[in-house]
Every structure is written in C-alpha cells, then in structure tokens.
Enzyme design. Structure first.
Site, PDB file in Angstrom:
ATOM      1  N   TRP A  92       0.849  -1.208   0.000  1.00 48.74           N
ATOM      2  CA  TRP A  92       0.000   0.000   0.000  1.00 48.74           C
ATOM      3  C   TRP A  92       0.877   1.249   0.000  1.00 48.74           C
ATOM      4  O   TRP A  92       0.594   2.240  -0.676  1.00 48.74           O
ATOM      5  CB  TRP A  92      -0.909   0.038   1.237  1.00 48.74           C
ATOM      6  CG  TRP A  92      -2.242  -0.625   1.066  1.00 48.74           C
ATOM      7  CD1 TRP A  92      -2.634  -1.812   1.621  1.00 48.74           C
ATOM      8  CD2 TRP A  92      -3.376  -0.146   0.312  1.00 48.74           C
ATOM      9  NE1 TRP A  92      -3.933  -2.100   1.255  1.00 48.74           N
ATOM     10  CE2 TRP A  92      -4.414  -1.094   0.456  1.00 48.74           C
ATOM     11  CE3 TRP A  92      -3.604   0.987  -0.465  1.00 48.74           C
ATOM     12  CZ2 TRP A  92      -5.664  -0.936  -0.153  1.00 48.74           C
ATOM     13  CZ3 TRP A  92      -4.843   1.141  -1.067  1.00 48.74           C
ATOM     14  CH2 TRP A  92      -5.860   0.182  -0.907  1.00 48.74           C
ATOM     15  N   ASN A 118      -3.912   2.874  13.028  1.00 50.64           N
ATOM     16  CA  ASN A 118      -4.397   2.963  11.650  1.00 50.64           C
ATOM     17  C   ASN A 118      -5.911   2.821  11.526  1.00 50.64           C
ATOM     18  O   ASN A 118      -6.552   3.532  10.758  1.00 50.64           O
ATOM     19  CB  ASN A 118      -3.710   1.920  10.771  1.00 50.64           C
ATOM     20  CG  ASN A 118      -4.037   2.137   9.307  1.00 50.64           C
ATOM     21  OD1 ASN A 118      -3.791   3.218   8.781  1.00 50.64           O
ATOM     22  ND2 ASN A 118      -4.641   1.148   8.669  1.00 50.64           N
ATOM     23  N   TRP A 175      -6.673   9.800   3.165  1.00 49.71           N
ATOM     24  CA  TRP A 175      -7.789  10.750   3.237  1.00 49.71           C
ATOM     25  C   TRP A 175      -8.670  10.677   1.999  1.00 49.71           C
ATOM     26  O   TRP A 175      -9.897  10.772   2.088  1.00 49.71           O
ATOM     27  CB  TRP A 175      -7.266  12.180   3.461  1.00 49.71           C
ATOM     28  CG  TRP A 175      -6.998  12.403   4.924  1.00 49.71           C
ATOM     29  CD1 TRP A 175      -5.806  12.252   5.569  1.00 49.71           C
ATOM     30  CD2 TRP A 175      -7.967  12.742   5.922  1.00 49.71           C
ATOM     31  NE1 TRP A 175      -5.974  12.487   6.908  1.00 49.71           N
ATOM     32  CE2 TRP A 175      -7.284  12.797   7.155  1.00 49.71           C
ATOM     33  CE3 TRP A 175      -9.329  13.015   5.904  1.00 49.71           C
ATOM     34  CZ2 TRP A 175      -7.926  13.100   8.361  1.00 49.71           C
ATOM     35  CZ3 TRP A 175      -9.975  13.324   7.102  1.00 49.71           C
ATOM     36  CH2 TRP A 175      -9.265  13.358   8.305  1.00 49.71           C
TER      37      TRP A 175
END
Length: 498
Positions: free
Chosen positions: A291, A357, A398
């Site tokens: 990621w 997270n 975000w």
DNA sequence: GTGCGATTAAG
DNA sequence: TTAATCGCA
C-alpha cells in the site's frame, strides 16, 4: 576463466562526491551512499536542517526532535564505519547550501535518494540546475520504496489505479534482487575525513523539547532496529491484532520508514519469506508495505492528488463552510465530538503524534461523512501532527476515506462511529486510556454515553455537556446529509447498497 | 556500420 | 533503479 575485464572497482569516476541525506537517515543498505562510495574517491556526507521546511513548523514538533536525534546517531554511525569520517550538518536553506558546499569541497557529484513529493521535486530541480551550472552532477536513486514511479505498470503501460492488481503485479515483479541490501561498510575507506563538529541542538535550531522522550518511540537507526526486532516477534499475529487499538498489534515503524532509519528492503526481505511460508500476519503486513509503494506511485504519476480529488468529479462536492464548519472542525481537532472512539483517537494523536491505523480511518470518515468537512482539512491536520506523516500515504488515506481517491471506499459507505467502537474496542480499553473521564462507564455505555441511563452516568461521574460533550452531530442525520452532499458524484446507474 | 528498443546484470 | 550489452532493422 581469466581476465573478465574487471568492471568497476578502480574506476572511480569522481575524486570528490557528496551524499546529501534527507529522509534516509541511516548508514547501511543505502543506495545513494553505496553509489557515491563506489564512484568517488572521497565521499563527504551532509545533512541540512532545511530552513525552508523547519521555518513553517510549530516550535514544538516531535519530528524535528526525532530527526535531530537520528542525525546525531547517523554522525556517530559514519564515524564507526571510518573513524576520520562523519556528518557535516548545516542549518540553512538546502537549495542554496548544497550547491555552495559542492563548490567549497570541489565536489564533482552529489548523491541523494529520490523524493517524489512535489515540494521535494521542486527543490531538487533547483539544486540540480545550480549544480549543473557549476558542472556538478546530481545523481538520485530509489531508496525508500521497493518499486516506484513507472516500475510497476499495467499491460497497457499505464500506472495502476486499483490496489489489488497493483499488488499482484508488485508481488510478481519482486525477486531477491530488489530485496538485496546495498553494502556500504566494504567501501567505508572512501568516506572523506570530516572535521568533528557537533550536530546543532534542538535549541540551536529554534525548537522546544517535546514529550518524545516519554513516548515509547526510540529514534535513530538503533531505535528502528529495536522496533523491527520487537515487531517480528509478533508479526504472525498481525492480521488478528492490527485492527484493535487497545492491543499492541502494529509495527510502529511508520516514523522510521518516513525518515529512513529503517530500510524498506530489509523489512520486505524479512516479511517476504514469512509470507511465502504462509504466515497470514506477515502477508497482511507485507500488503501494508505494498500500500505504501502504491500511494507513493500514485502521487508520482498523478501529482494532482496533492491538490484535489484523484477523481475530479469529487471536487464538485460542496463541503460545510464558514463559522459553523470551523467550530465543528475545532471540536474534531480537540477530541470534543462526543463520540468516544473519535475523541480518544484525537487525544492519541494530540498527545503522542501517533494514531492507530484503524482510528485514522474512523476519524477521517467522521470528519468527512459525519461533519461534512473538506477532507483536506483533516489531511492538513494529520500532516502537522503525525510523526510518521508522509504526503503520499496521508493523502491516499484521506482520499480513500472521502471516496475521492483511487480504489477508495464507495461514497455511500459511511462508517458508524459507534459500531466501529463496539467492534474494534469492545471493552473500551483504548477509550479508557485516553478518556479517563469515561473510565467508569460500563462496556455497554462507553461507546455511546448519550444512550446511557442517567443512573449509570451519575454512578460513573459523567455529566454530559460538562465532563464530556454531547454528540456534536447525530450520526443518522449526518449520514442522510452526506448522501445528499455526495449526490453530485453519482453515476447514472450506480445504486447505493445501503 | 548505426541506432534504438529490448534484455539483462548489478547492492 | 542504473548501466551495459544484445539484436534486429
């Protein structure tokens, strides 16, 4: 087999080179340092406390303290490699100081690691130009991800915008070459003598001491190594523990990855064989590293994400604005929303510079989809407060939460802050740690104190609106407003599933 | 003989 | 990633 035209050992291209350390504060497995030592007879190492960056930071910033401590350690590590060597440290504008130093030292080349954040690219372009003007080369190398830029592309030669196929291609491309470490120690004799000078103190740099020392966040390459060792003791449980903020599941290596006090190759090389052996925890954690590469690659190939939505239609959304919006945002920042998990998470980032997270997703979803605020406000807040802030990952996260990103969650998927709390902090362990004023509530009531019976609130010494806020928005109503707000992005045939 | 894209080797 | 070499037009 004889004389196989011995390639490069003696072919030092340059007499003098400089390694410019930035977000790669270690002296081992370091691409730029390796290449410098291999091609220069004398290599000077430099770190610039860049006024261009530091001047915009709050005077108490844990990251500056982390960097300062890590730079002290880097200087010592270089001297351990070669007693006469060391790190030149400057407090200056890097874009000017690097060319000036190249001139003073009569260097012919400067070596550094890639940094694909827009501001860093702009800075490096300026430096490259100034150096070129003097006939000095700037050579930069991939160092902080396994694959970057256009290394992993689709069959059509396009960058991936969806994670799963990207990850498959990433894994397919991976081999032990990409995990090999850059040997530095063998060439340490090429480190140039360096007059011993103290690294500027935090005070010299104009910063105040933070609470970093009281947090369990050891700095420098030694701190990184310590965390790596501790994490690999528990990595096989990672998949099962990582979602629960009350449990020590994560690696806490984000900040070390950010500043390069650990090597991404070392981490991937440790996790990969465990993944192949079928340890689920290692596989899930390796995915997290993928990621990270994914978002670095997205930022590099789609730099507009730093400004606006990855999917442009999401820039049509009208966010809450004006005074009421500012008040909601302020409540979010201060952990005064009345939703305990959200508020505890905000207390965590405010007190430590770290946030679990799972909670990053929860508070992001709350800001965007419960408060109706522009995701960039939250992004900016995280950028200022997270020790491990990395533009690519933060922006990716975000945009994921606001549904505007590549491979983001669908816009109609809206986290319920109470059920997230019940699911991921069932015993309220995390909430109680950061919101002691709610500690006496039962496990049933702690996720949503406004639903508790007056008797219980009284027994727990909770006075809503006084010792702890009432919810600043009602989730169900906020949810409805959000679906309306997001209607502008609705594709003609897309049907909400909930 | 040249040239450029493809392939391969190298921490 | 960079650097060197290969191979076919």
């Amino acid at each position: 087999m004889l004389a196989r035209a011995t390639p490069k050992t003696s072919d030092t291209e340059f007499t003098t080179g400089i390694v410019w350390f930035r977000r790669d504060l270690r002296s081992f497995d370091h691409a730029a340092l390796y290449h410098a030592l291999k091609t220069c007879r004398q290599v000077h190492c430099v770190f610039v406390f860049d006024k261009e960056i530091l001047d915009h930071l709050p005077r108490a910033d844990r990251r500056v303290e982390f960097i300062q401590a890590s730079v002290v350690e880097l200087d010592a590590a270089l001297r351990a490699l070669q007693p006469s060597a060391g790190l030149v440290t400057l407090h200056a504008v890097a874009a000017q100081a690097i060319p000036a130093l190249a001139k003073t030292l009569h260097a012919q080349a400067v070596f550094a690691s890639h940094d694909d954040e827009p501001q860093a690219l702009a800075r490096d372009a300026v430096v490259r130009g100034a150096l070129a003007h003097m006939g000095v080369a700037l050579r930069t190398y991939k160092d902080h991800v396994i694959f970057e830029r256009k290394e992993v592309l689709t069959q059509q030669g396009k960058p991936y915008g969806v994670f799963t196929p990207y990850k498959n291609a990433w894994l397919k491309k991976l081999d032990d070459f990409y995990l090999k470490s850059y040997p530095v120690a063998a060439y340490a004799t090429h480190l140039a003598p360096c007059e011993r000078q103290p690294v500027p103190s935090l005070q010299d740099l104009g910063f105040e001491t933070t609470n970093l020392a009281s947090l369990k966040l050891p700095a420098g390459a030694s701190g990184g190594q310590q965390l790596v060792e501790e994490f690999f003791e528990r990595i096989e449980h990672y998949h099962a523990t990582r979602d629960f903020p009350g449990i020590k599941g994560p690696s806490y290596l984000g900040v070390h990855l950010r500043f390069g006090t650990v090597s991404i190759r070392q981490l991937a090389a440790m996790a990969y064989p465990l993944h192949l052996q079928g340890f689920q925890g290692a596989s899930v954690w390796l995915s997290e590293l993928v990621w990270r590469d994914f978002y670095v690659q997205i930022l590099s190939n789609f730099p507009h994400v730093a400004q606006g939505a990855f999917k442009p239609e999401y820039d049509q959304i009208a966010w809450q604005h004006g005074k009421p919006a500012k008040a909601l945002f302020e409540a979010w920042c201060q952990g005064q929303t009345g939703y305990p998990l959200v508020d505890a998470a905000m207390a965590q980032i405010n007190q430590t510079g770290y946030m679990h997270n799972r909670l990053r997703m929860v508070v992001a979803s709350f800001l965007v989809k419960d408060l109706g605020l522009d995701w960039r406000w939250g992004e900016a807040y995280f950028a200022e407060h997270l020790n491990d802030f990395d533009l690519a990952s933060n922006n990716g996260g975000w945009q994921w939460a606001s549904s505007s990103g590549c491979d983001a969650q669908p816009y109609f998927r809206i986290f319920n802050p109470t059920s997230q709390s019940e699911k991921f902090d069932p015993e309220g362990k995390f909430i109680r740690r950061y919101l002691p004023q709610l500690a006496k509530l039962s496990n049933a009531a702690i996720h949503a104190p406004w639903t508790a019976k007056p008797m219980e609130l009284q027994a727990a010494e909770v006075v809503l609106g006084k010792t702890y806020p009432q919810p600043i928005v009602a989730h169900d109503a906020a949810r409805t407003r959000t679906l309306l707000r997001y209607a502008v992005v609705k594709k003609p045939h897309a049907l909400p599933d909930a």
